[in-house]
Scaffold this active site. Structure first.
Site, short mmCIF file in Angstrom:
data_model
loop_
_atom_site.label_atom_id
_atom_site.label_comp_id
_atom_site.label_asym_id
_atom_site.label_seq_id
_atom_site.Cartn_x
_atom_site.Cartn_y
_atom_site.Cartn_z
N SER A 59 0.84 -1.30 -0.05
CA SER A 59 0.00 0.08 0.04
C SER A 59 0.83 1.21 0.00
O SER A 59 2.06 1.20 0.37
CB SER A 59 -0.95 -0.06 1.26
OG SER A 59 -1.51 1.31 1.41
N TYR A 75 -2.08 -0.81 10.34
CA TYR A 75 -2.15 -1.13 8.74
C TYR A 75 -0.76 -0.72 8.42
O TYR A 75 -0.27 -1.27 7.51
CB TYR A 75 -3.25 -0.25 8.23
CG TYR A 75 -3.55 -0.60 6.80
CD1 TYR A 75 -3.72 -2.10 6.22
CD2 TYR A 75 -3.07 0.26 5.80
CE1 TYR A 75 -4.01 -2.21 4.98
CE2 TYR A 75 -3.07 -0.03 4.40
CZ TYR A 75 -3.80 -1.50 3.91
OH TYR A 75 -3.94 -1.59 2.50
#
Ligand SMILES: NC(=O)c1ccc[n+]([C@@H]2O[C@H](COP(=O)([O-])OP(=O)(O)OC[C@H]3O[C@@H](n4cnc5c(N)ncnc54)[C@H](OP(=O)(O)O)[C@@H]3O)[C@@H](O)[C@H]2O)c1
Length: 262
Positions: free
Chosen positions: A136, A149
């Protein structure tokens, strides 16, 4: 037509996973589609043109991971030569609202399961292979509300880079692919509201799948999707103080979304 690659795709039933499956099917890849929900997998399998296989199970369970790899390599005539580690979960919460279970589940799914699945795949693959880990933009940029995350995707990026360098003189290619926000159900309504309020860009899963294919067809080891995230990811590596300033200006507002106050 001879299939290009036999590709084991995890998280194939998700938003980005389905778009990858559709694009790779159209490109003549043979697919082993992984997910946790058999019905969703069968529906996806039926919607595709090619003759693809499905495997079903929770990647958080070490024994299930071993069974999934056994199933993926069961057909001796059609062994996978590509692994796309796409399955993942996200969480947008202020750190004071995080529970111990959240830490276990997020780090286990996005990092531990992916590392172990890669290890199991490499133990079985006989010839050359390509492994793509889906990270990501938050694997290079620390962002408020995404501490867990970010920890998982920074970890995944480090793992991928180290393994890529370790296997550089072998027949195994290892790549890291970093989408920015993408319109899938991984993003809660708070995330969608925040992205729209702050003007954060968001891509379609179909565009992201096309970018992934571009990475695979290139000689590159890594790809971040979209401007300015691509640029910020680089700047954060060399001058994190510059990125601190621009993000910290928005922290109070970001946290109102993370706490569900907006
Ligand atoms: N969407 C974004 O904004 C964005 C941005 C950057 C990176 N990414 C990354 O892109 C990848 C795909 O995300 P997405 O947006 O497509 O999310 P998604 O629509 O929620 O799909 C996630 C997929 O992962 C599977 N999965 C989750 N936990 C699992 C587990 N324990 N065992 C097995 N499968 C599991 C899900 O299976 P079920 O269908 O059974 O739930 C689903 O197929 C993720 O790694 C994510 O971090 C997404």
């Amino acid at each position: 037509m001879q299939p290009k690659h036999i590709c084991l795709l995890t998280g194939a039933t998700g938003g980005i996973g389905q778009a990858i499956a559709q694009l790779f099917d159209a490109q003549g890849f043979q697919l082993i589609l992984h997910g946790r929900n058999e019905l969703k997998l069968e529906t996806l399998q039926k919607s595709l043109k090619g003759n693809h296989h499905i495997i079903c199970g929770d990647l958080n369970d070490a024994e299930v991971r071993r069974v999934l790899i056994d199933e993926a390599f069961a057909d001796l005539a059609h062994q996978p030569t590509m692994l796309i580690n796409n399955a993942g979960i996200s969480q947008f919460k202020s750190f004071d609202e995080i529970h111990g279970d959240d830490i276990e589940s997020l780090i286990s799914t996005n990092l531990i399961a992916t590392i172990d699945f890669t290890r199991l795949f490499l133990c079985r693959v006989k010839e050359s292979s390509t492994i793509v880990n889906v990270g990501s933009a938050y694997g290079a940029i620390g962002y408020p509300g995404y501490s867990l995350y970010c920890a998982s995707k920074f970890g995944l990026r480090g793992f991928t880079e180290a393994l890529m360098r370790e296997l550089a003189n072998s027949d195994h290619r290892v790549c890291y692919f970093a989408p920015r926000a993408t319109n899938t159900s991984i993003n809660s309504t708070s995330v969608q509201r925040m992205n729209s309020e702050l003007g954060n860009n968001s891509d379609t899963p179909e565009f992201v799948a096309q970018e992934l294919l571009t990475l695979i067809n290139s000689k590159s080891a890594r790809k971040t999707v979209g401007w300015p995230e691509k640029f910020f990811a680089r700047i954060n590596g060399v001058l994190p103080e510059v990125v601190d300033k621009s993000i910290i200006k928005q922290t109070k507002e970001i946290l109102t979304f993370a706490r569900g106050e907006q």
